[in-house]
Motif scaffolding. Structure first.
Motif, PDB file in Angstrom:
ATOM      1  N   UNK A   6     -10.362  -9.367  -5.614  1.00  0.00           N
ATOM      2  CA  UNK A   6      -9.007  -9.833  -5.312  1.00  0.00           C
ATOM      3  C   UNK A   6      -7.982  -8.745  -5.593  1.00  0.00           C
ATOM      4  N   UNK A   7      -8.169  -7.996  -6.669  1.00  0.00           N
ATOM      5  CA  UNK A   7      -7.259  -6.892  -6.978  1.00  0.00           C
ATOM      6  C   UNK A   7      -7.288  -5.841  -5.880  1.00  0.00           C
ATOM      7  N   UNK A   8      -8.479  -5.593  -5.323  1.00  0.00           N
ATOM      8  CA  UNK A   8      -8.589  -4.630  -4.225  1.00  0.00           C
ATOM      9  C   UNK A   8      -7.872  -5.142  -2.981  1.00  0.00           C
ATOM     10  N   UNK A   9      -7.943  -6.425  -2.742  1.00  0.00           N
ATOM     11  CA  UNK A   9      -7.251  -7.018  -1.593  1.00  0.00           C
ATOM     12  C   UNK A   9      -5.741  -6.936  -1.794  1.00  0.00           C
ATOM     13  N   UNK A  10      -5.280  -7.202  -3.018  1.00  0.00           N
ATOM     14  CA  UNK A  10      -3.852  -7.056  -3.322  1.00  0.00           C
ATOM     15  C   UNK A  10      -3.392  -5.619  -3.041  1.00  0.00           C
ATOM     16  N   UNK A  11      -4.169  -4.659  -3.521  1.00  0.00           N
ATOM     17  CA  UNK A  11      -3.808  -3.252  -3.328  1.00  0.00           C
ATOM     18  C   UNK A  11      -3.784  -2.892  -1.845  1.00  0.00           C
ATOM     19  N   UNK A  12      -4.747  -3.397  -1.092  1.00  0.00           N
ATOM     20  CA  UNK A  12      -4.791  -3.101   0.342  1.00  0.00           C
ATOM     21  C   UNK A  12      -3.580  -3.679   1.058  1.00  0.00           C
ATOM     22  N   UNK A  13      -3.153  -4.862   0.642  1.00  0.00           N
ATOM     23  CA  UNK A  13      -1.991  -5.496   1.262  1.00  0.00           C
ATOM     24  C   UNK A  13      -0.698  -4.761   0.935  1.00  0.00           C
ATOM     25  N   UNK A  14      -0.719  -4.003  -0.147  1.00  0.00           N
ATOM     26  CA  UNK A  14       0.492  -3.307  -0.588  1.00  0.00           C
ATOM     27  C   UNK A  14       0.370  -1.791  -0.433  1.00  0.00           C
ATOM     28  N   UNK A  15      -0.425  -1.349   0.527  1.00  0.00           N
ATOM     29  CA  UNK A  15      -0.508   0.074   0.851  1.00  0.00           C
ATOM     30  C   UNK A  15       0.853   0.585   1.319  1.00  0.00           C
ATOM     31  N   UNK A  16       1.030   1.890   1.166  1.00  0.00           N
ATOM     32  CA  UNK A  16       2.168   2.572   1.773  1.00  0.00           C
ATOM     33  C   UNK A  16       1.975   2.544   3.287  1.00  0.00           C
ATOM     34  N   UNK A  17       2.940   2.003   3.998  1.00  0.00           N
ATOM     35  CA  UNK A  17       2.776   1.830   5.437  1.00  0.00           C
ATOM     36  C   UNK A  17       2.609   3.160   6.173  1.00  0.00           C
ATOM     37  N   UNK A  18       3.170   4.216   5.653  1.00  0.00           N
ATOM     38  CA  UNK A  18       3.043   5.510   6.325  1.00  0.00           C
ATOM     39  C   UNK A  18       1.593   5.983   6.373  1.00  0.00           C
ATOM     40  N   UNK A  19       0.807   5.608   5.384  1.00  0.00           N
ATOM     41  CA  UNK A  19      -0.602   6.000   5.381  1.00  0.00           C
ATOM     42  C   UNK A  19      -1.527   4.811   5.572  1.00  0.00           C
ATOM     43  N   UNK A  20      -1.035   3.813   6.289  1.00  0.00           N
ATOM     44  CA  UNK A  20      -1.761   2.548   6.407  1.00  0.00           C
ATOM     45  C   UNK A  20      -3.161   2.738   6.988  1.00  0.00           C
ATOM     46  N   UNK A  21      -4.121   2.057   6.374  1.00  0.00           N
ATOM     47  CA  UNK A  21      -5.485   2.004   6.877  1.00  0.00           C
ATOM     48  C   UNK A  21      -5.836   0.543   7.170  1.00  0.00           C
TER      49      UNK A  21
END
Length: 218
Positions: free
Chosen positions: A196-211
């Motif tokens: 879940x923490x990994x999913x939170x982090x993925x949802x809050x990526x920097x949009x400029x480097x979005x994956x």
């Protein structure tokens, strides 16, 4: 100010439950769609203790009309959707010589098709900054032949996420699948809470480097 909202499709006691509680701790209200009324009620109680407004709905997410109606109702009640999290998949222990076409299509309807339904229902209530997250799996790349449909589901849902991300990017909405490269367990790096923490982090990526796919290897 109103609280942000996450709607969790395929809610239950595992990763989706951990995602729901984590977002609630971070100030989100939570909508839950699932098939087990007792599990949903228990999770709803957890959310209430965390101070979140939780809404629950028992629904078969392969029923497109019912799912769309529930998501629309939740979005109207909450006043919008900021994050849509998609979790369900079907585990059917059949190898490719045992698996029927009807069984494969039934499983894909849950593990892939229901994402399409959910996003199409949620989209009118999402604005720039909105996020779609999906629980992915290493089965997309290394399927276990004894459960052949699971690998097809996980490869398919990851592919669909890439397409959703490109489609929604001009509107400032992004999609990401988190590929869990390990086996879920009660201890170690692959507990539901850690995923879940990994999913939170993925949802809050920097949009400029979005994956649109983020691997989680623990």
């Amino acid at each position: 100010m109103s609280r942000p909202v996450i709607v969790v499709v395929g809610a239950g006691p595992g990763v989706s439950g951990s995602v729901s509680r984590l977002f609630a701790r971070e100030g989100y209200d939570v909508g839950l769609l699932g098939t087990d009324e007792e599990q949903l009620a228990e999770l709803g109680g957890d959310l209430e203790e965390l101070g979140a407004n939780g809404q629950i709905a028992v629904v078969d997410v392969t029923d497109g009309d019912a799912t769309s109606e529930v998501i629309t109702s939740m979005a109207e009640n909450f006043g919008g959707i900021d994050v849509l999290h998609f979790n369900p998949s079907a585990f059917r222990e059949r190898d490719p010589l045992e698996l029927t076409v009807d069984e494969l299509l039934e499983d894909v309807a849950l593990g892939v098709g229901a994402l399409l339904t959910s996003v199409q229902a949620a989209r009118p209530f999402m604005s720039a900054g909105g996020r779609i997250t999906v629980t992915g799996s290493m089965a997309a790349d290394k399927p276990w032949h004894k459960a052949a449909s699971l690998g097809v589901q996980k490869a398919g849902v990851r592919n669909l996420v890439h397409s959703l991300d490109k489609t929604l990017e001009p509107d400032g909405i992004r999609a990401v699948s988190v590929t869990v490269r390990g086996t879920l367990g009660r201890e170690g790096a692959f507990t539901p809470d850690r995923v879940a923490e990994a999913i939170w982090a993925a949802a809050h990526q920097d949009e400029e480097g979005w994956q649109s796919e983020v691997p989680y290897s623990g």
